[in-house]
Enzyme design. Structure first.
Site, mmCIF file in Angstrom:
data_model
loop_
_atom_site.group_PDB
_atom_site.id
_atom_site.type_symbol
_atom_site.label_atom_id
_atom_site.label_comp_id
_atom_site.label_asym_id
_atom_site.label_seq_id
_atom_site.Cartn_x
_atom_site.Cartn_y
_atom_site.Cartn_z
ATOM 1 N N GLY A 126 0.946 -1.339 -0.033
ATOM 2 C CA GLY A 126 -0.047 -0.005 -0.012
ATOM 3 C C GLY A 126 0.810 1.356 -0.019
ATOM 4 O O GLY A 126 0.223 2.384 0.097
ATOM 5 N N GLU A 127 2.230 0.887 -0.066
ATOM 6 C CA GLU A 127 3.094 2.210 -0.090
ATOM 7 C C GLU A 127 3.939 2.446 -0.954
ATOM 8 O O GLU A 127 3.402 2.716 -2.147
ATOM 9 C CB GLU A 127 3.777 2.270 1.437
ATOM 10 C CG GLU A 127 2.671 2.347 2.678
ATOM 11 C CD GLU A 127 3.444 2.673 3.948
ATOM 12 O OE1 GLU A 127 4.425 3.541 4.227
ATOM 13 O OE2 GLU A 127 2.972 2.045 5.044
ATOM 14 N N MET A 128 5.020 1.901 -1.102
ATOM 15 C CA MET A 128 5.933 1.826 -2.170
ATOM 16 C C MET A 128 5.768 0.659 -3.075
ATOM 17 O O MET A 128 6.254 0.576 -4.005
ATOM 18 C CB MET A 128 7.379 2.015 -1.580
ATOM 19 C CG MET A 128 7.591 3.716 -0.901
ATOM 20 S SD MET A 128 9.138 3.713 -0.078
ATOM 21 C CE MET A 128 10.438 4.272 -1.148
#
Lengths: 333, 333
Positions: A126-128
């Site tokens: 969900g981030e990088m």
């Protein structure tokens, strides 16, 4: 001998010329930020590049600095962050500034230190949304990076532990000394005005310093959000209990640093408080059972604004280019 | 009198001490990048902040620097850019470096100059997705910005023309002088090696300099992509004809600068060429009707790599914070 005498005279003159200065540091629950000690400079310079390198993400678009933006108090100033494929993050991004002073990292403390934290977002879908293997493969393909890792670690084989260690070392330099409040703590009476001083006394005497203390004005403990009255939120984060598995730890979050708090809006783990006034009001009610008057609220806010320190200043890093061996970013698949 | 004599002697000594230097600049179709002249420094400093300020976007997440990243040759090194809500851009983001030398801006030249360009992405729903009104409202709400605009323009009422003018003024400073090739142009024979020189001669004698010439090694004209053989692409951009409405202008694109081309991958308006070798091969075939041998291709690539200049270096700007009057970013609605 002559040099020693001259130096002593200069020292004395500094205090003679400025009537505002007193010799001793004040003894308060908040302490001045100390200069960083014992830093590996090669590691810092490498970590600084990695902090700004979006190739650590799957898309090639998101770097550490995207959500912990050093132009903006080490945050993204969003309620919750934007991740890979524009996913909405579950929680407000805490500031990276002075984060080396935190007892642990993340709101729920699930990372013991900065190095453990740095690996999280890289591989978080969900981030990088990259992986540790892919991130290392990207760096290993770039000769300038390989040379720099070899200089720092003595080996041309890059590991994810080295990657996160260098990022953490850079982050240790992200302290913000010399705020007006620190100058006051160090004896400069004119550094804060009467309203700000009244705000600090109120902050201290109301019990805020029970949690917001030390050099980071927080970051030292986990406390229940809603100690005397429940905190109303639609955010589903449960805090420390997600790490310990203990029901007693539900809604316990790491006490955030209040350093640079004027820059790190919006506030709380859910980013629900947009202004300092709102944050002070809610904290008073749910943590202390106190309703501050408008005047008191304004005084505390005035004090909080004196906690903005010198922001880290350095040239924007120039990143070494990819080449035909570098795995390509894949933002759209 | 004495000072003049000393200066002349120093000048002569510089050439005496270094046998590699010759006195005269070479006369070639490519010219050295000249230092920037006549810059308004207040405007540059303000424009630099705006260039890095993601609050010019609807999401509060995308700044000019997101897609024209000054850590990465003024590009995003993606085939096509990521816009608001993770939308895929229609075309490869051109470098901002040396873009002041372009005859017009965008691949299809639809903006006459840098100022006209700067307003585009801010209000483009597929890029920063804000509006000029909203962007100005955000800045107008921030006292530090208002003061800086007043200093520069003499009025506390911010306009979008002022916003784009300051960004453009900053962008004018983004030149990259002192590449190895420029040093050779200026008379330093040792600045490039034999392979690189052979590559340049091949580049020149094959006709590449017909379009890639001047200080920017391009950027001066629009040329048909696929002059002697059609260019195969799935990209739907039609180039200059979208601006002029003339069918004869279909697939005419602005000739990109080759300055820093080793940093600005991937190549062409569709970002389809991942490496310099690939780009040289395709250009030879479709623009010149030439098939370069592997040796020739490698020589031209070696020459192109000498065009990497000094990257702009400046401290990461620190942005003034928002306040309760600032319109909030809305990334998810």
């Amino acid at each position: 001998m002559k040099l020693t005498v001259t130096a002593s005279l200069s020292f004395m003159m500094a205090f003679t010329l400025s009537g505002q200065l007193i010799a001793a540091t004040r003894s308060e629950p908040i302490e001045p930020i100390k200069p960083v000690q014992s830093i590996n400079l090669g590691m810092v310079e490498l970590g600084k590049k990695l902090y700004f390198d979006p190739r650590l993400s799957k898309s090639g678009f998101i770097s550490c600095n995207s959500c912990h933006n050093l132009s903006m108090g080490g945050t993204d100033n969003l309620t919750s962050s934007i991740g890979h494929n524009w996913q909405q993050g579950p929680i407000n991004a805490p500031t990276v500034l002075n984060s080396s002073m935190n007892v642990a990292q993340f709101w729920d403390g699930r990372a013991a230190d900065l190095q453990a934290q740095a690996g999280g977002p890289i591989a978080n879908p969900g981030e990088m949304a990259s992986s540790h293997t892919l991130a290392v493969d990207v760096l290993q393909s770039i000769p300038e990076y390989v040379m720099e890792f070899e200089q720092v670690f003595g080996s041309d084989k890059i590991t994810i532990d080295e990657v996160t260690q260098t990022i953490a070392e850079f982050e240790k330099t992200l302290v913000t000394p010399n705020s007006r409040f620190d100058k006051w703590l160090l004896g400069d009476n004119s550094a804060i005005n009467q309203e700000e001083l009244a705000g600090y006394n109120l902050f201290k005497n109301s019990g805020c310093t029970a949690c917001h203390n030390g050099a980071a004005v927080g970051g030292r403990s986990f406390q229940k959000m809603g100690l005397v009255a429940p905190y109303q939120t639609t955010n589903t984060a449960e805090g420390l209990s997600a790490v310990t598995g203990k029901d007693a730890d539900r809604m316990k979050f790491k006490v955030p640093t209040l350093r640079n708090v004027a820059l790190t809006y919006p506030y709380f783990h859910d980013g629900a408080a947009g202004t300092l006034g709102e944050a002070v009001e809610i904290m008073g009610q749910i943590q202390l059972g106190k309703t501050f008057s408008d005047t008191e609220n304004a005084q505390i806010v005035a004090f909080l604004k004196t906690l903005t320190g010198e922001q880290p200043s350095f040239p924007l890093p120039i990143l070494p280019p990819s080449n035909e061996n570098t795995p390509k970013p894949t933002p759209f698949n």
